[in-house]
Design an enzyme around this catalytic site. Structure first.
Site, short mmCIF file in Angstrom:
data_model
loop_
_atom_site.label_atom_id
_atom_site.label_comp_id
_atom_site.label_asym_id
_atom_site.label_seq_id
_atom_site.Cartn_x
_atom_site.Cartn_y
_atom_site.Cartn_z
N LYS A 72 9.83 -1.95 -6.43
CA LYS A 72 8.41 -1.84 -6.80
C LYS A 72 7.60 -1.05 -5.76
O LYS A 72 6.71 -0.29 -6.11
CB LYS A 72 7.81 -3.23 -6.97
CG LYS A 72 8.34 -3.91 -8.22
CD LYS A 72 7.83 -5.31 -8.37
CE LYS A 72 8.50 -5.94 -9.58
NZ LYS A 72 8.17 -7.34 -9.74
N ASP A 117 2.28 -7.66 -13.04
CA ASP A 117 2.78 -8.95 -12.54
C ASP A 117 1.64 -9.94 -12.28
O ASP A 117 1.79 -11.15 -12.53
CB ASP A 117 3.56 -8.77 -11.23
CG ASP A 117 4.99 -8.30 -11.47
OD1 ASP A 117 5.51 -8.49 -12.59
OD2 ASP A 117 5.59 -7.76 -10.53
#
Ligand code: NAP
Length: 300
Positions: A72, A117
């Protein structure tokens, strides 16, 4: 009526390793339910091949892809023009954090990075039926990776959580994340919002209102967990991001101690539905994804 072939939604997930991921399951189900032609493939890419793979993204003709562990932050670096394989064309929307879990290829085939997220994490807490008001809460967060960063920023910006204690195996990363969270909180008292818990043994496990595991600990071993669950008690919430298995050692121990729990599949559906909407514009896939996961866990 147009005879043009319907768009083919070529989607996928980048990570390493990937065999555990349930993202293909939820996105394939969402494509089917939304009546879209498409596929969602796994792209397991070894760390030494990451920059090559990113350099080849335009040739893969993807409409978008998810990014998971451990890339990420690397994908963020790629998008802002750092790293060997950069395209130099990429954009990151204003306000983006330093970790990307969703890349959308825009209509000029340029990658744009997002992070869903934080949204996926908060929905099971804030949405009905739980509708929790986190005002004044103390949250203990284990981990300082990409997911932990999204969670910290969401907690600091979108909730009235009063304190955030961050523990991480690599303490420097925990310190950096605490600084980031304090910057995002802003205003008076911001410097004291997030702090680092240095030693696992002395974390405020029994004092926090919400304990969050944002590490992969729990994925591998049936007895694997980081904190002393004997300190947990009734009235506390425990949220494990790990969803394979759904009932991790931490979740089982928390249930035994009388805590209320949130399992990682709830966040998976939340972040997945938000990514799906970014790619396709189709809203409302959260219940579809949750049902697909329930069905999966019923039969496994
Ligand atoms: P990441 O960016 O690679 O970060 C991993 C984090 O876990 C780091 O803080 C790392 O610590 C820590 N860690 C790794 N192995 C550890 C170990 N053996 N003991 C203690 N700490 C360890 O990954 P991520 O994207 O944040 O994901 C973290 C976890 O959350 C993964 O299990 C992932 O599957 C899960 N996740 C679930 C969802 C969901 O929707 N349910 C969404 C996102 C992530 P160091 O900094 O010390 O290396």
């Amino acid at each position: 009526m147009s005879n043009a072939p319907k768009k083919f939604w070529r989607l996928g997930i980048l990570g390493w390793p990937l065999g555990y991921s349930l993202s293909p399951l939820v996105h394939e189900q969402a494509l089917k339910t939304a009546g879209l032609r498409g596929e969602y493939r796994e792209y397991p890419v070894k760390p030494e091949d990451l920059w090559d793979w990113l350099g080849q993204v335009p040739a893969l003709r993807l409409c978008g892809f998810n990014v998971t562990m451990p890339y990420k932050k690397s994908v963020f670096a790629w998008l802002v023009g750092e790293g060997e394989g950069r395209l130099g064309l990429a954009e990151v929307p204003e306000g983006a954090i330093g970790a990307i879990n969703t890349v959308v290829m825009d209509n000029k085939e340029r990658p744009v990075g997002y992070n869903t997220d934080g949204e996926g994490f908060l929905r099971p807490l804030l949405d009905p039926p739980r509708s929790l008001d986190l005002k004044g809460w103390h949250v203990l967060l284990l981990g300082a990776g990409g997911a932990a960063e999204a969670i910290s920023v969401s907690l600091s910006v979108r909730t009235k959580v009063e304190r955030l204690t961050i523990w991480n195996r690599n303490l420097d990363r925990a310190r950096a994340l605490a600084e980031t969270a304090n910057r995002w909180r802003g205003g008076r008292g911001a410097a004291h919002f997030a702090q680092v818990g240095e030693r696992l043994e002395s974390l405020p496990v029994g004092e926090c209102q919400l304990l969050v595991n944002a590490t992969p600990v729990g994925m591998d071993g049936p007895g694997e967990r980081l904190v002393d669950s004997g300190k947990l008690h009734q009235g506390q919430w425990v949220y494990d991001l790990v969803y394979g298995p759904r009932e991790t050692a931490l979740i089982r121990a928390a249930r035994r101690q009388g805590c209320r729990v949130i399992t990682g599949d709830e966040m998976l559906a939340g972040q997945g539905a938000a990514s799906f909407e970014l790619w396709t514009g189709v809203k409302g896939m959260l219940p579809v994804m949750r049902e697909a996961l329930d069905e999966h866990f019923r039969s496994h």
